[in-house]
Design an enzyme around this catalytic site. Sequence first.
Site, short mmCIF file in Angstrom:
data_model
loop_
_atom_site.label_atom_id
_atom_site.label_comp_id
_atom_site.label_asym_id
_atom_site.label_seq_id
_atom_site.Cartn_x
_atom_site.Cartn_y
_atom_site.Cartn_z
N ILE A 148 -34.42 -3.34 39.76
CA ILE A 148 -34.36 -2.39 38.64
C ILE A 148 -35.58 -1.48 38.63
O ILE A 148 -35.49 -0.30 38.28
CB ILE A 148 -34.20 -3.14 37.30
CG1 ILE A 148 -33.73 -2.17 36.21
CG2 ILE A 148 -35.49 -3.83 36.88
CD1 ILE A 148 -32.32 -1.69 36.38
N SER A 161 -46.87 -7.13 41.31
CA SER A 161 -45.75 -7.99 41.66
C SER A 161 -46.25 -9.16 42.49
O SER A 161 -47.21 -9.02 43.25
CB SER A 161 -44.69 -7.22 42.46
OG SER A 161 -43.56 -8.02 42.71
N ARG A 162 -45.59 -10.29 42.34
CA ARG A 162 -45.93 -11.44 43.18
C ARG A 162 -45.47 -11.22 44.61
O ARG A 162 -45.96 -11.89 45.53
CB ARG A 162 -45.28 -12.71 42.61
CG ARG A 162 -45.85 -13.16 41.30
CD ARG A 162 -45.18 -14.45 40.84
NE ARG A 162 -43.74 -14.27 40.69
CZ ARG A 162 -42.88 -15.28 40.53
NH1 ARG A 162 -43.32 -16.52 40.54
NH2 ARG A 162 -41.59 -15.04 40.37
N LYS A 193 -35.02 -4.66 29.14
CA LYS A 193 -34.11 -5.52 28.38
C LYS A 193 -33.68 -6.72 29.22
O LYS A 193 -33.65 -6.62 30.46
CB LYS A 193 -32.89 -4.70 27.90
CG LYS A 193 -31.93 -4.27 29.02
CD LYS A 193 -30.92 -5.33 29.34
CE LYS A 193 -30.17 -5.08 30.60
NZ LYS A 193 -29.34 -6.21 31.03
N ASP A 245 -26.50 -11.04 30.17
CA ASP A 245 -27.47 -10.03 30.62
C ASP A 245 -26.84 -8.65 30.60
O ASP A 245 -27.39 -7.72 29.99
CB ASP A 245 -28.02 -10.38 32.00
CG ASP A 245 -29.03 -9.33 32.48
OD1 ASP A 245 -30.16 -9.32 31.98
OD2 ASP A 245 -28.66 -8.51 33.35
#
Length: 313
Positions: free
Chosen positions: A15, A37-38, A92, A170
Amino acid sequence: MSARIRLALVGMGKIAHDQHLPAIAGNDDIELVATVSRHGEPVGGLPFFPNVEALAASGVAVDAVALCTPPQVRRAIAQFAIEQGWHVFLEKPPGATLAEVTALRDAATTRGVSLFASWHSRYADGVEPARSWLSGREVKRATITWREDVRVWHPGQDWIWEPGGFGVFDPGINALSIATRILPRPFFVETAELDVPSNRAAPIAARVAFRDTAGSAIAMDLDFRQEGPQHWDIEVETDAGTLLLAKGGSVLTIDGKEAVAHDAELHGEYPGLYRRFAEIVRAGESDVDVAPLRLVADAFLRGRHIAVEPFVE
């Protein structure tokens, strides 16, 4: 704040790449200054960090963060960001629970920063015209049909099947974000059936019966197993005709006559989200509507869980 808002994007999954990066690039009020980010790699030569703690320690000047992580880990990251004095954009659903989101709202108020619980489907082209048309009209009934192929839209996203990942809710929460925006009266869960694969912790399909404060029925059908044509539709029968909001809110018809058409791909609402985020940051406000999340929580509370066949991607 008059200068561009210096923003770090946190959680560089699908996303973030598909929607957030293009929307940020097209917004003159926002400047992307870092990514976090990991996993993954830097974007456009910008600083890249494994977590927000490393970002804060780096000295990179940041005004705001947009959090695109799975909801289960978002609260702690958002709380840390608020403590740094950063404004926070929540993808969201805004959190894994209602308590998390209300606590973040209170923390943002105390710290004097903006918190944005974003609902991208509300920014689809047909939503505000639908809200305007329904205002003052008597709703007799409504039907929400949100059926999509999870293998197409959420490939490899195991978090969606875990507790707090919402499963079919979701995408279903997108429908509820529209319904709570356009329908003129509050509505509540009466009954729910949640189909949960025997090897998963979240539902793959659901049927929810709502009723509004005037007694009108609202039925919702969610399914992650849809093949062929996909459906993201809300139909509302009123005393003045029938409204259909189709394709995730982008196409509006009234009594079969098209009122709003939009040829962009589904989920093309992110430029509107970032315009709104810049607006509330500059105004020193927050925008945290938990109504869609509350209805999902109520569906889980009142729902009957039905074990169905395992889901294997």
